[in-house]
Design an enzyme around this catalytic site. Sequence first.
Site, PDB file in Angstrom:
ATOM      1  N   GLU A  35       0.667  -1.420   0.044  1.00 27.89           N
ATOM      2  CA  GLU A  35       0.092  -0.293   0.236  1.00 27.89           C
ATOM      3  C   GLU A  35       0.383   1.280  -0.153  1.00 27.89           C
ATOM      4  O   GLU A  35       0.332   2.111   1.004  1.00 27.89           O
ATOM      5  CB  GLU A  35      -0.873  -0.301   0.933  1.00 27.89           C
ATOM      6  CG  GLU A  35      -0.025  -0.020   2.451  1.00 27.89           C
ATOM      7  CD  GLU A  35       0.190  -1.456   3.457  1.00 27.89           C
ATOM      8  OE1 GLU A  35       0.070  -1.144   4.362  1.00 27.89           O
ATOM      9  OE2 GLU A  35      -0.182  -2.400   2.181  1.00 27.89           O
ATOM     10  N   GLU A  71      -3.278  -3.373   9.306  1.00 30.05           N
ATOM     11  CA  GLU A  71      -4.013  -4.811   8.541  1.00 30.05           C
ATOM     12  C   GLU A  71      -5.636  -5.259   8.064  1.00 30.05           C
ATOM     13  O   GLU A  71      -5.894  -5.063   7.652  1.00 30.05           O
ATOM     14  CB  GLU A  71      -3.052  -5.694   7.886  1.00 30.05           C
ATOM     15  CG  GLU A  71      -2.053  -5.443   8.076  1.00 30.05           C
ATOM     16  CD  GLU A  71      -1.649  -5.127   6.195  1.00 30.05           C
ATOM     17  OE1 GLU A  71      -2.793  -5.234   5.958  1.00 30.05           O
ATOM     18  OE2 GLU A  71      -0.274  -4.585   6.055  1.00 30.05           O
ATOM     19  N   HIS A 127      -8.415  -3.881  -0.530  1.00 26.41           N
ATOM     20  CA  HIS A 127      -7.568  -3.903   0.274  1.00 26.41           C
ATOM     21  C   HIS A 127      -6.793  -2.970   0.916  1.00 26.41           C
ATOM     22  O   HIS A 127      -6.719  -1.794   1.248  1.00 26.41           O
ATOM     23  CB  HIS A 127      -6.812  -4.696   0.484  1.00 26.41           C
ATOM     24  CG  HIS A 127      -6.165  -5.722   1.948  1.00 26.41           C
ATOM     25  ND1 HIS A 127      -6.882  -5.648   3.107  1.00 26.41           N
ATOM     26  CD2 HIS A 127      -4.925  -4.744   2.507  1.00 26.41           C
ATOM     27  CE1 HIS A 127      -5.632  -5.660   4.073  1.00 26.41           C
ATOM     28  NE2 HIS A 127      -4.659  -5.570   3.216  1.00 26.41           N
ATOM     29  N   GLU A 128      -5.631  -2.544  -0.138  1.00 31.85           N
ATOM     30  CA  GLU A 128      -4.961  -1.486  -0.695  1.00 31.85           C
ATOM     31  C   GLU A 128      -5.045   0.001  -1.005  1.00 31.85           C
ATOM     32  O   GLU A 128      -4.602   0.598   0.117  1.00 31.85           O
ATOM     33  CB  GLU A 128      -3.955  -1.896  -2.015  1.00 31.85           C
ATOM     34  CG  GLU A 128      -3.441  -2.767  -1.609  1.00 31.85           C
ATOM     35  CD  GLU A 128      -2.730  -3.792  -1.312  1.00 31.85           C
ATOM     36  OE1 GLU A 128      -2.039  -2.885   0.382  1.00 31.85           O
ATOM     37  OE2 GLU A 128      -2.979  -4.951  -0.881  1.00 31.85           O
TER      38      GLU A 128
END
Length: 956
Positions: free
Chosen positions: A346, A402, A379-380
């Site tokens: 990320e 996370e 997610h990123e």
Amino acid sequence: MAKGFYISKNMGLAGLLMGAVAVVIIIALAAVYDKEKTKNQNKPVDGVAMLTTASPTTSSTLSTPKDPWEHYRLPDSLSPVSYNITLWPRLVVNASTGLYIFTGQSAVVFQCKKDTDLIVIHCNKLNLTLLNGHHARLTGLDGATAPTVKTSWLQVKTEYLVIQLNGKLTAGKSYRLSTDFQGELADDLKGFYRSEYTEDGGKKVVATSQMQATFARKAFPCFDEPAMKAVFHITLIHQRGTVALSNGRDVDGTEVTMTRFEPTKRMSTYLLAFIVSDFDHITGSIENNNVRIWARRKAIAEGHGNYALNVTGPMLNFFERYYNASYPLSKSDQIALPDFNAGAMENWGLITYRETALLYDPAISSVGNKERVLTVVAHELAHMWFGNLVTLRWWNDLWLNEGFASYVEYLGADYAEPTWNIKEQTILNDVHKVFAVDALASSHPLSRKEEEVNQPDEISEMFNTISYSKVLYVLEHLLQQGSLCSRTSPTSYLNEFAFNNTVYSDLWDHLQKAVLTTPGMSLPHTVHDIMNRWILQMGFPVVTIDTATGHITQKHFLLDPDSVVDRPSPYNYTWLVPIKWMKGGVEREQHWLLQETGISNATGSEWVLANLNVSGYYRVNYDMDNWERLLNQLTTDHTVIPLINRAQIVDDAFNLARDSVPWESVLILYITRYLSQERDYIPWESALRNLNYYILMFDRGQAYGVLQGYLKMQITPLFEYFRTITVDWTRVPTGHNDQYNQINAISFACRMGVERCRVLTSDWFREWMLNPDHNPIHPNLKTTVYCNAIAAGGVAEWDFAWQMFKNATVATEAAKLRSSLACTKVPWLLNRYLDYSLDPAKIRKQDCTSTINYIAGNVVGMPLAWDFIRARWNYIYTEYGGGSFSFSNLINGVTRRFSTEFELKQLKQFKEDNARVGFGSGTLALEQAIERTTANIKWVAENQEPVMKWLANECT
């Protein structure tokens, strides 16, 4: 049972003699290599005399570290403000060193917080140019006078540049530390590194980076801890015809190919990224920000980045509304790299991915590949706020980054693809997966003590299933209690700590404020009291409900009830458990279990089902009468029970049989009878994953025959169902999850010996072999067809698949072939493939450990893979293991079939033999492997005979 190899005495003596000679030769060659490498490293490069990073002569001790540079954590006397960094990666081999290199200059401005005569800054594997006889130059700013440098050296073990001064830095004053350096642009997937690929018949080189968790220090000297945030001014020098990318927008470029980037926001070193390539891109926009997808030119030209671009904009818009905060940066770049160890990273404003996680080719890639792109991108992007804007203070709280990103990942993905019902898959992808690890006595809490997580290997160990997946359902305890959740608490948390760092209690404070200000919202205890029990103690409870009395109890669930829990708990392994439940198909009022025991109104003759839709992080057990009522309901009309809970019932039952609850494995198998009527993916996938444990335990012994016969009976109706609705496999099921279950039907039917399945897959593969330019196999079915055809075939099938792998230009296609090549039953082919796995010219370094795991997943390949890694451990650890996140997966994968005393003895001997070499980020995985093997031995001893008898009766 595992079989060894017999070697004659004469052959053994000859082997020992040859081995001794080989050792002498290797030692001699190693000495020559080291001498030549040292000579090369000291040669001038581009006219600059370089100093090798050989370890200096400093005091060392085996006791508690005494000097600041012997600690793995930085002193608290200095705090960085900004960096000016110029890097010049060479994309051709340096003539004088024979290596790919980069050179650089860095100037870090820092503020002194406490008077000190010592500067300790991270620096690893960099050759520093001497400046006035020292490794760095110190300058005072804003009227401050900098003391002169007394001495400086590189502390190799703790990865520091240490500078001792002749006077003290003054608290409150600012200084600048400047360094010039050279590093190797290696292919080790860490820091500033090299990736290679072939396009249009020629080799191309990319300079790229991976800083998380402790690799920024390998790119430039820096204060490499997440709390040491600063502003970064980046300039990249690069050859004509290449493109330079970093976290910020490029603000100017010149004919001499020097690209300068806008200053970053205040951020952590691990989020930096630098890339030089000749990639191309496609562009979209979100309000005033550019969104770009970068990849190899051919991949962009063929439209492989289009899907990622199409979902990025909507998901960024969703997250802006969810967080009630604008996207923090001026642009969003995402880039697919041929060589990348993690799935994605990320980096703020420049997210890096494996090609399989960003690129999608609808003509070649499967529905699973498409979903992979969607969820990883989600997610990123979620990290741009949670993790990047607000960052954990130290790695012991990794879940703050996370875990929350994993939670909202599904919300963003569901927004982008609402018809996929993707949130249903969390039970499979996260809950069941983390249950398997967190049920071990060697597990760890979500938040560990800071002193437990110091060394780089200890930090890497934190990047595991618990940090990523456990918090999803721990947070559900609160986030489903009311609308507070999703909006107000994350927003206030982000607003207060923007561009700063936090600990877990800061999040609880904001959740508590939301509880107090939400009308009608109440909890039995404070957020701190509830949540600390879930994050400060490892594991989870099994909640047992007795429907005869209404009694409810909780107990720490352990896969092996005889295992010893050495880690103390401040709460004595009890939790505050929210129980959502239904009775007779009707949802009832939520109950909180606040002590070890409690009373509920879950009594009567109707079936009771707790943990409705798996909204809590615990397993559920019942009295036997209620289990029978649930089994009867599954048999008569399973659709009355919610879909997610059908998967939960299967998973709970199978795992309860391995704990100390009064179950027998034969009773568990009664649940599998209903599967012949089940058509939905989620329950079937849950069942197959649990049945796979039986297969792993029995596929080397006599019990496997009757097990395979019984499971063949259960899977055949599903196989025939999909054959019918696809009109003899000529159509694709319309539902997203139906496409997954079609794959299950074919894969498991072939595995269990359904002849029609074997013929089907072999014929499809043979048709492709006859016409390699036309692949008749649907992308969804490629992995299972390739694997089963190669397993049923021989050398011809393997060699054909290997050639197709080498020819593949799409990463997802190469990945399918790479995994399927491990399915052969021919031992010498598997041994050859193991050798290939350590040859980067054949298997990319990023894929080495997973390739070995694929081979170990094959019952024929498992002992071969185990012998292979034992014989080559030193090399594998050195080349692939130190900080690799996949290294723990290697140990877990190779040992998951272990179930004999002999294998346990081998495992312990392996630990002892390699203690000096070490296990890096796989240290905890090794302990867990020993614990699992011990539990497996006990389970097989107790259950093999009764299971065989039950299966034999069912098959007759």
